[in-house]
Design a protein around this motif. Structure first.
Motif, PDB file in Angstrom:
ATOM      1  N   ALA A   1       0.833  -1.206   0.000  1.00  0.00           N
ATOM      2  CA  ALA A   1       0.000   0.000   0.000  1.00  0.00           C
ATOM      3  C   ALA A   1       0.868   1.256   0.000  1.00  0.00           C
ATOM      4  CB  ALA A   1      -0.927  -0.007   1.220  1.00  0.00           C
ATOM      5  N   LEU A   2       1.950   1.238   0.773  1.00  0.00           N
ATOM      6  CA  LEU A   2       2.851   2.392   0.804  1.00  0.00           C
ATOM      7  C   LEU A   2       3.499   2.628  -0.555  1.00  0.00           C
ATOM      8  CD1 LEU A   2       4.787   2.245   4.206  1.00  0.00           C
ATOM      9  CD2 LEU A   2       3.283   4.052   3.399  1.00  0.00           C
ATOM     10  N   ILE A   3       3.942   1.548  -1.194  1.00  0.00           N
ATOM     11  CA  ILE A   3       4.570   1.678  -2.519  1.00  0.00           C
ATOM     12  C   ILE A   3       3.573   2.232  -3.531  1.00  0.00           C
ATOM     13  CG2 ILE A   3       5.570   0.373  -4.437  1.00  0.00           C
ATOM     14  CD1 ILE A   3       6.814  -1.501  -2.364  1.00  0.00           C
ATOM     15  N   THR A   4       2.345   1.713  -3.509  1.00  0.00           N
ATOM     16  CA  THR A   4       1.316   2.188  -4.439  1.00  0.00           C
ATOM     17  C   THR A   4       1.023   3.663  -4.219  1.00  0.00           C
ATOM     18  OG1 THR A   4       0.306  -0.002  -4.534  1.00  0.00           O
ATOM     19  CG2 THR A   4      -1.055   1.863  -5.210  1.00  0.00           C
ATOM     20  N   LEU A   5       0.877   4.072  -2.959  1.00  0.00           N
ATOM     21  CA  LEU A   5       0.588   5.474  -2.669  1.00  0.00           C
ATOM     22  C   LEU A   5       1.763   6.372  -3.061  1.00  0.00           C
ATOM     23  CD1 LEU A   5      -1.215   5.128   0.786  1.00  0.00           C
ATOM     24  CD2 LEU A   5      -2.228   5.707  -1.416  1.00  0.00           C
ATOM     25  N   GLY A   6       2.978   5.863  -2.890  1.00  0.00           N
ATOM     26  CA  GLY A   6       4.137   6.638  -3.328  1.00  0.00           C
ATOM     27  C   GLY A   6       4.143   6.843  -4.834  1.00  0.00           C
ATOM     28  N   GLN A   7       3.831   5.783  -5.574  1.00  0.00           N
ATOM     29  CA  GLN A   7       3.760   5.901  -7.036  1.00  0.00           C
ATOM     30  C   GLN A   7       2.634   6.836  -7.463  1.00  0.00           C
ATOM     31  OE1 GLN A   7       3.301   1.774  -8.070  1.00  0.00           O
ATOM     32  NE2 GLN A   7       5.509   1.393  -8.168  1.00  0.00           N
ATOM     33  N   VAL A   8       1.501   6.746  -6.764  1.00  0.00           N
ATOM     34  CA  VAL A   8       0.379   7.640  -7.071  1.00  0.00           C
ATOM     35  C   VAL A   8       0.782   9.093  -6.845  1.00  0.00           C
ATOM     36  CG1 VAL A   8      -1.880   8.395  -6.224  1.00  0.00           C
ATOM     37  CG2 VAL A   8      -1.466   5.976  -6.681  1.00  0.00           C
ATOM     38  N   GLY A   9       1.474   9.342  -5.739  1.00  0.00           N
ATOM     39  CA  GLY A   9       1.913  10.705  -5.457  1.00  0.00           C
ATOM     40  C   GLY A   9       2.860  11.240  -6.521  1.00  0.00           C
TER      41      GLY A   9
END
Length: 328
Positions: A184-192
């Motif tokens: 989830a952290l990796i996905t949110l980082g990519q989204v950001g």
């Protein structure tokens, strides 16, 4: 690579590589992808204008990105690319809008350019009539592409948030929970990162459109001027949506980090309770481990069992106290 687009007898004609000056003069759109010095000289000689260098395109001040030289407008902005491949980035692209042709100078290929080129194959007369029309339709394609990216990013963000909160509630192994929260952290980082670069592209487009609005009387033909208003509205709405996604990504990032912090606190609390519960037994064992000659319990028949019972009781009492206080 030098590529020219022109409409001859109602048909699209695409030429690549070195071309004669007369051929370049007939082109409506001249696309320079990582141009060589020779290709730049050919275009400059045919159109009698100066092609900006890659270093000049990287300058960030507005006066170096948006300006007029005689009858030509020079418009530079950063564009998002590489979202599909996972190696996304931003590249500066310059649009040189002249009376007879549009010149684009770029060092990467955003997907919008490839899609627009394919569209030109199908409807060349509608898209390649005038250089200002080509540029505005190309901007329209970029905006459509950014809208698709933001929609996909919003869906990925929703999936990541649902997975994170579902994992926080689920009673699963700590290793499984850690792996899910890490994803989830990796996905949110990519989204950001994507939303930030998309916002940068939208900001550059907004500045170009503002500059075009001031220059439209001489730079944009009357039949194409309504496209500017449509693009301004679309860009404004996408900027608002990108800002919303950025805010949501920051909120979810804080939430996931909070969940991880709670999980870590639970682990630390377990170790703390274990260490406190073992302190009294350790103290008792230390006392009876001292090498004094006069220790009555050492010669007592029930001394050893009594010491074990006292250590167990001294370990259980703190645990019961912690449970009564609600700390466990």
């Amino acid at each position: 690579m030098l590529t020219t687009y022109s409409v001859e007898a109602g048909q699209l004609v695409v030429r690549e590589g070195a071309q004669a000056t007369e051929t370049l003069g007939r082109a409506v759109w001249i696309d320079l992808l990582t141009p060589t010095q020779e290709e730049e000289r050919q275009v400059q000689a045919a159109l009698r204008l100066e092609i900006p260098t890659r270093e000049e395109m990287q300058e960030i001040e507005s006066s170096s990105r948006l300006y007029r030289e005689e009858d030509a407008l020079f418009l530079t902005a950063p564009f998002l690319y590489g979202v599909e491949g996972g190696e996304l980035g931003s590249t500066a692209i310059t649009f040189v809008l002249g009376n007879s042709a549009l010149v684009t100078v770029r060092y990467a290929t955003p997907k919008a350019f490839a899609v627009f080129s394919a569209r030109c194959q199908r409807t060349p007369v509608q898209l390649l009539t005038t250089p200002d029309g080509v540029m505005l339709h190309l901007f329209e394609q970029v905006v459509d592409r950014l809208a698709d990216i933001l929609e996909r990013i919003a869906a990925e963000m929703d999936r990541a948030s649902q997975a994170a909160f579902r994992t926080a509630k689920a009673k699963v192994k700590a290793t499984t929970k850690d792996a899910d929260l890490k994803d989830a952290l990796i996905t949110l980082g990519q989204v950001g990162e994507v939303t930030t670069r998309a916002s940068e592209t939208l900001l550059g487009l907004s500045r170009i459109l503002t500059f075009l609005t001031a220059e439209k009387a001489t730079a944009v033909r009357r039949e194409n001027q309504p496209l500017i208003k449509t693009l301004v509205r679309d860009v404004r709405s996408l900027v608002e949506h990108a800002n919303f996604l950025n805010s949501k990504a920051n909120f979810l990032l804080d939430a996931v980090l909070g969940i991880i912090n709670v999980e870590q606190n639970a682990i630390i609390k377990t170790f703390t309770v274990a260490s406190v519960a073992l302190m009294p037994p350790t103290l008792i064992a230390s006392i009876y481990g001292m090498n004094f000659q006069v220790m009555p319990e050492l010669t007592w028949k029930f001394g050893y069992p009594m010491a074990l019972v006292v250590m167990i009781v001294s370990a259980v009492l703190p645990i019961l106290y912690f449970k009564r206080k609600g700390w466990l």
